[in-house]
Design an enzyme around this catalytic site. Structure first.
Site, mmCIF file in Angstrom:
data_model
loop_
_atom_site.group_PDB
_atom_site.id
_atom_site.type_symbol
_atom_site.label_atom_id
_atom_site.label_comp_id
_atom_site.label_asym_id
_atom_site.label_seq_id
_atom_site.Cartn_x
_atom_site.Cartn_y
_atom_site.Cartn_z
ATOM 1 C CD GLU A 32 12.441 4.893 9.125
ATOM 2 O OE1 GLU A 32 12.338 6.121 9.340
ATOM 3 O OE2 GLU A 32 12.573 4.413 7.998
ATOM 4 C CB CYS B 194 12.761 9.403 8.950
ATOM 5 S SG CYS B 194 13.722 8.167 8.063
ATOM 6 C CD GLU C 122 9.351 13.446 11.646
ATOM 7 O OE1 GLU C 122 10.302 12.813 11.148
ATOM 8 O OE2 GLU C 122 8.241 12.921 11.886
ATOM 9 C CE LYS D 22 -1.798 3.020 1.989
ATOM 10 N NZ LYS D 22 -1.753 4.520 1.718
#
Length: 498
Positions: free
Chosen positions: A259, A293, A391, A184
């Site tokens: 992750e 990331c 973030e 997906k």
């Protein structure tokens, strides 16, 4: 002003790939796909729902239960994986062009990601051939060995940043292990994922082994996570989505590898090679448009070199080339989507109240359209500031001074994330002591993010669950069954004997 480069033969409709066939959604649902330079719709994509996930999982389960893929010798699967790598390399320029159009990544960086995707398949092709498993002997009494078996249907949910490469990072070990898969991809960037079907078909992957369902995370992704015939989920994305997946996997006790987000520190001591540290941290923050990331989006600098570092860093950031993602001279392109652009710009405005603006702080004057953000540098950022703690996932960095090693470690560990850390010092003892004390799944000493595919990849705290990379990836996609063989009579108590 940036002009829109449109690749030739661009599809106007993107379908699912289920059981060896391109298909639309059962209910005909679609969603629009935008390019990040014009923010105009260039295609529609089939929007997967529960019925589409059910079809894909059924195809994958049939291929796993009765098909040849899980039963092939490692060398045979490895040959297929190498053919996949060959096919990726043969069209790396086309892949980069499509990825750049769909994501806004600079073309030179997208090209590198295509090559990394090919290398991921080569690496796991070699690994499954060289793999050995444990055998233990009790002389004259017992032989014990590990029988490794693919788990089954792997559910793979991938993000919109460097999507093709990150899809390969999951597809390669899953297929190498003998699993069948349902992928997906992220709804913002479905274009390059649609190329996998033909790559796999021409490489000789049997029908049903690879299935792809496009769609919104809350619909297609949620259905995949909850499906009882999908025993494991590998997810890369932001932390709050990871928490939802964690809860939804609990009902079926699924295996999970996640992750998640990051707010990684780069700690620069006064004895470091400052010029190298500036080069590395600029690249680590602003490459891939800051949408990575592992970006070192918090830079902690020892006070004696702080002012000099800030001035030099900001001057370099001001000279970074922002522009057309298809121009080889571009270093920062357009952010992936207007929703994400709005989020990043909101943090830029927050930062103006939380730190001293040294560079950037808005849209480049010569780029009035598209999702462009100037590389933005804030100094004197307090550890309680939102731009220090949260973030942002864009070309924005916060710089903070420290006086002692202890303060540096407290600042480095003072966020909820723990994905990566970067330490810059010429003191060997300090380097190792600090690296082993920092809350991070991965640490680089005097370097930016340079990966060795044999090493574990993953984070701690809110940055992830589990590790992939090297044999750890194969451990995730396989069950390790212990088989015990008796070589001599075993003493057994005689329960119930007369």
């Amino acid at each position: 002003m940036s002009t829109l480069h449109v690749p030739q033969n661009l599809p106007t409709h993107i379908q699912h790939f289920i059981g060896g066939q391109f298909v639309d959604s059962v209910n005909g649902e679609t969603f629009d796909v935008l390019d990040p330079v014009s923010n105009q719709t260039y295609a529609t994509a089939a929007a997967g729902q529960q019925a589409d996930i059910d079809r894909a999982v059924a195809a994958a389960k049939t291929a796993f239960d009765t098909g040849p893929w899980p039963r092939m010798l490692p060398r045979a699967r490895a040959r297929v994986l190498h053919r996949i790598a060959d096919a990726v390399e043969a069209q790396d320029s086309r892949l980069a062009e499509l990825e750049t159009f769909d994501t806004g990544l600079p073309i030179t960086q997208a090209f590198g990601q295509a090559q990394r995707a090919a290398e991921n398949f080569r690496f796991f092709a070699d690994l499954i051939v060289a793999q050995s498993d444990d055998t233990y002997k009790v002389p004259g009494r017992q032989l014990n060995y590990v029988n490794r078996k693919p788990v089954g249907v792997a559910g793979l949910i991938t993000p919109w940043n460097t999507p093709f490469m990150l899809e390969s990072w999951k597809l390669a070990p899953a297929l190498a292990s003998g699993c069948t898969v349902v992928l997906k991809p992220a709804e913002f960037t479905p274009l390059s994922a649609s190329l996998w079907a033909e790559i796999f078909r021409t490489a000789g992957v049997p029908e049903g082994v690879f299935n792809l369902v496009n769609g919104i995370g809350e619909e297609a992704g949620d259905a995949l996570v909850k499906h009882p015939d999908v025993p494991l989920i590998s997810f890369t994305g932001e932390t709050t989505t990871g928490q939802t997946i964690y809860r939804n996997c609990a009902a079926n006790l699924k295996g999970m590898s996640m992750e998640l987000g990051g707010k990684s520190p780069a700690v620069i001591f006064a004895d470091a090679d400052i010029e190298a540290a500036i080069d590395s941290t600029l690249f680590a923050v602003f490459s891939l448009n800051g949408e990575r990331c592992t970006a070192s989006s918090r830079i902690l600098v020892e006070r004696s070199v702080y002012d000099d570092f800030c001035a030099r860093y900001a001057a370099r950031a001001e000279r970074i080339v922002v522009g057309d993602p298809h121009d080889p001279a571009t270093e920062v392109g357009a952010l992936v989507h207007p929703e994400h652009y709005a989020k990043v710009m909101s943090y830029v405005e927050i930062g103006k109240t939380e730190g001293r603006l040294l560079a950037g702080g808005g849209r480049p004057a010569d780029l009035p359209e598209g999702n462009y953000v100037s590389p933005t540098v804030f100094a004197d950022v307090a550890p309680t500031a939102r731009i220090f703690q949260e973030e942002i996932f864009g070309p924005v960095v916060a710089i903070t001074p420290f006086d002692t090693d202890e303060e540096a470690l407290e600042l480095a560990n003072g966020v909820k994330y723990g994905l990566a850390a970067y330490i810059w010092t010429s003191n060997l003892e300090r380097a190792h002591t600090f690296a082993q004390s920092v809350d991070a799944g991965m640490v680089w000493l005097n370097s930016h993010n340079v990966r060795d595919l044999r090493t574990p990849f993953g984070g701690v705290k809110a940055s992830g669950l589990g590790h992939e990379g090297g044999y750890r990836s194969l451990d995730f996609y396989t069950d390790q069954q212990a088989v015990h063989i008796t070589l001599a009579p075993v003493h057994t108590p005689h329960f119930g004997a007369l």
